[in-house]
Design a protein around this motif. Structure first.
Motif, PDB file in Angstrom:
ATOM      1  N   GLY A 104       0.792  -1.231   0.000  1.00 49.28           N
ATOM      2  CA  GLY A 104       0.000   0.000   0.000  1.00 49.28           C
ATOM      3  C   GLY A 104       0.824   1.281   0.000  1.00 49.28           C
ATOM      4  N   GLN A 131      -4.246   0.750   3.037  1.00 52.10           N
ATOM      5  CA  GLN A 131      -4.211   0.682   1.576  1.00 52.10           C
ATOM      6  C   GLN A 131      -3.753  -0.705   1.101  1.00 52.10           C
ATOM      7  N   ARG A 134      -6.732  -2.716   1.078  1.00 50.40           N
ATOM      8  CA  ARG A 134      -7.616  -2.294  -0.026  1.00 50.40           C
ATOM      9  C   ARG A 134      -7.153  -2.897  -1.355  1.00 50.40           C
ATOM     10  N   ASP A 137      -7.882  -6.692  -1.317  1.00 55.99           N
ATOM     11  CA  ASP A 137      -9.324  -6.984  -1.237  1.00 55.99           C
ATOM     12  C   ASP A 137     -10.105  -6.454  -2.432  1.00 55.99           C
ATOM     13  N   LYS A 138      -9.696  -5.282  -2.939  1.00 54.96           N
ATOM     14  CA  LYS A 138     -10.550  -4.624  -3.935  1.00 54.96           C
ATOM     15  C   LYS A 138      -9.849  -4.205  -5.216  1.00 54.96           C
ATOM     16  N   LEU A 139      -8.635  -3.630  -5.093  1.00 58.51           N
ATOM     17  CA  LEU A 139      -8.094  -2.914  -6.243  1.00 58.51           C
ATOM     18  C   LEU A 139      -7.422  -3.788  -7.296  1.00 58.51           C
ATOM     19  N   LEU A 171     -14.462  -2.040   9.231  1.00 60.27           N
ATOM     20  CA  LEU A 171     -13.846  -3.135   8.475  1.00 60.27           C
ATOM     21  C   LEU A 171     -14.490  -4.496   8.759  1.00 60.27           C
ATOM     22  N   ARG A 357     -11.510   9.264  -3.500  1.00 58.85           N
ATOM     23  CA  ARG A 357     -10.899   7.976  -3.168  1.00 58.85           C
ATOM     24  C   ARG A 357     -10.341   7.306  -4.419  1.00 58.85           C
ATOM     25  N   ASP A 361      -6.493   6.290  -4.845  1.00 60.16           N
ATOM     26  CA  ASP A 361      -6.038   4.938  -5.212  1.00 60.16           C
ATOM     27  C   ASP A 361      -5.102   4.998  -6.419  1.00 60.16           C
TER      28      ASP A 361
END
Ligand code: MG
Length: 379
Positions: A104, A131, A134, A137-139, A171, A357, A361
């Protein structure tokens, strides 16, 4: 997956076979444990490759010999794996957490994070540790069936080093240990300390190479002085960087050996029998003995005042301030400056009012050199 791979682990290790699982259910692999799979997904991620061009302390273009975020990460994983094996805790999980621990980070090291946090102060802030989570999990955008890397709960929880209670509540299950005031797993605790062992020691080498700190200064630190004397007694004719390298080698060995011995002592004294006992304990189980802890803190303080606060190193802070805050305001004033595929992919988030956001990112994911190029392009 056969559990044979983990049959020699201590009962207080975390076991793949008992994982709390992945967000998106997947069938298990035939030849690998779940934690091995996590490690491999991290290595194949885009964020991992970008670590090669992200600053650790020295900006990448300052020289090819300095640590980058990537080589730092590999050193952390090496030290942590060796210690995990000696402690008979889960080496694969330790390695997975180590390899992902700095994903991150922004361009330009901690300076970059601080600026981005200021840019995001009205929109939830920025913190590299959150981060990292993130990203996994997501990016990361590579698998057909799920966003992110869909890693095991234990890897994700192990990555979250610190977290405010407010944020932890948001979270859900992954932040629960902060709300319940529980400790992290031994594998996560070990990674944290090995991160510190790695950067303290490689920063001595890089700092001396860059002529920002000097052996004469380090001689005031007992940790360095004592180990250097052992080297010079054994090799009286040794000179130059070999003295530093041999000394650093001995310091790492001393720190890791102390960490393993003292942690084993803690496990015994606390009566730890299971991974639950580790979490319920009122203090960290993986720790240095008091003497070594004191010497290690002295080294950290030395590096802080003499290397990280060095005017030349701090120059990077100014550069990061300009580049990152300029980029942030440029994208805010015209979001279409983002690459069209990234813009399209995030359109839903942008339309839902999370433009800041999305921009954050994007900037956080940049390498040093890309941020520089993008700044040159726009300004
Ligand atoms: Mg690190």
């Amino acid at each position: 997956m056969s559990n044979d791979f983990e049959k020699n682990l201590a009962p207080y290790a975390l076991f793949s076979a008992k994982t709390l699982g992945r967000e998106h259910i997947e069938s298990s692999a035939k030849l690998r444990t779940e934690f091995q799979r996590d490690r491999e997904r991290i290595i194949h991620s885009t964020a991992f490759r970008r670590l090669e061009y992200k600053t650790q302390v020295f900006v990448n273009h300052e020289g090819d010999m300095y640590r980058t975020r990537l080589t730092h990460t590999i050193e952390v994983a090496q030290i942590a794996r060796a210690a995990a094996r000696a402690l008979r805790i889960n080496e694969d999980l330790t390695e997975a957490i180590s390899l992902a621990h700095d994903l991150g980070h922004t361009p330009f090291g901690h300076a970059g994070q601080d600026v981005l946090n200021i840019c995001m102060k009205d929109f939830g802030g920025f913190e590299h540790n959150i981060q990292s989570l993130r990203i996994i999990d997501k990016l990361e955008n590579r698998y057909a069936s799920f966003p992110g890397l869909n890693l095991c709960f234990e890897t994700r929880e192990g990555l979250l080093k610190k977290c405010s209670i407010t944020r932890a509540k948001k979270l859900g299950s992954i932040g629960k240990r902060f709300v319940d005031k529980k400790q992290s797993s031994l594998e996560a605790q070990l990674t944290n300390v090995c991160d510190e062992i790695a950067y303290n020691n490689h920063d001595i080498q890089d700092g001396i190479r860059a002529k920002k700190i000097f052996v004469e200064q380090l001689e005031d630190l007992p940790l360095f002085f004592n180990q250097m004397n052992i080297v010079l007694k054994k090799f009286p004719k040794l000179s130059g960087s070999k003295i530093v390298n041999e000394t650093v080698r001995l310091i790492i060995n001393l720190l890791v050996t102390d960490l393993i011995n003292n942690s084993n002592k803690n496990i015994k004294n606390k009566g730890i029998l299971t991974s639950e006992d580790v979490k319920d304990s009122n203090s960290l189980t993986i720790s240095f003995s008091d003497d070594i802890k004191k010497m290690n803190i002295e080294l950290k303080r030395f590096l802080y005042s003499n290397l990280y606060q060095h005017p030349d190193v701090k120059k990077m802070t100014d550069q990061a301030n300009t580049i990152i805050s300029d980029l942030f305001s440029a994208y805010i004033s015209d979001i279409k400056l983002l690459p069209s595929d990234f813009y399209e992919y995030n359109l839903e988030k942008i339309n839902a009012g999370h433009k800041e956001r999305v921009i954050c990112d994007y900037i956080a994911g940049m390498t040093d050199r890309f941020a520089q190029q993008e700044h040159n392009r726009l300004f």
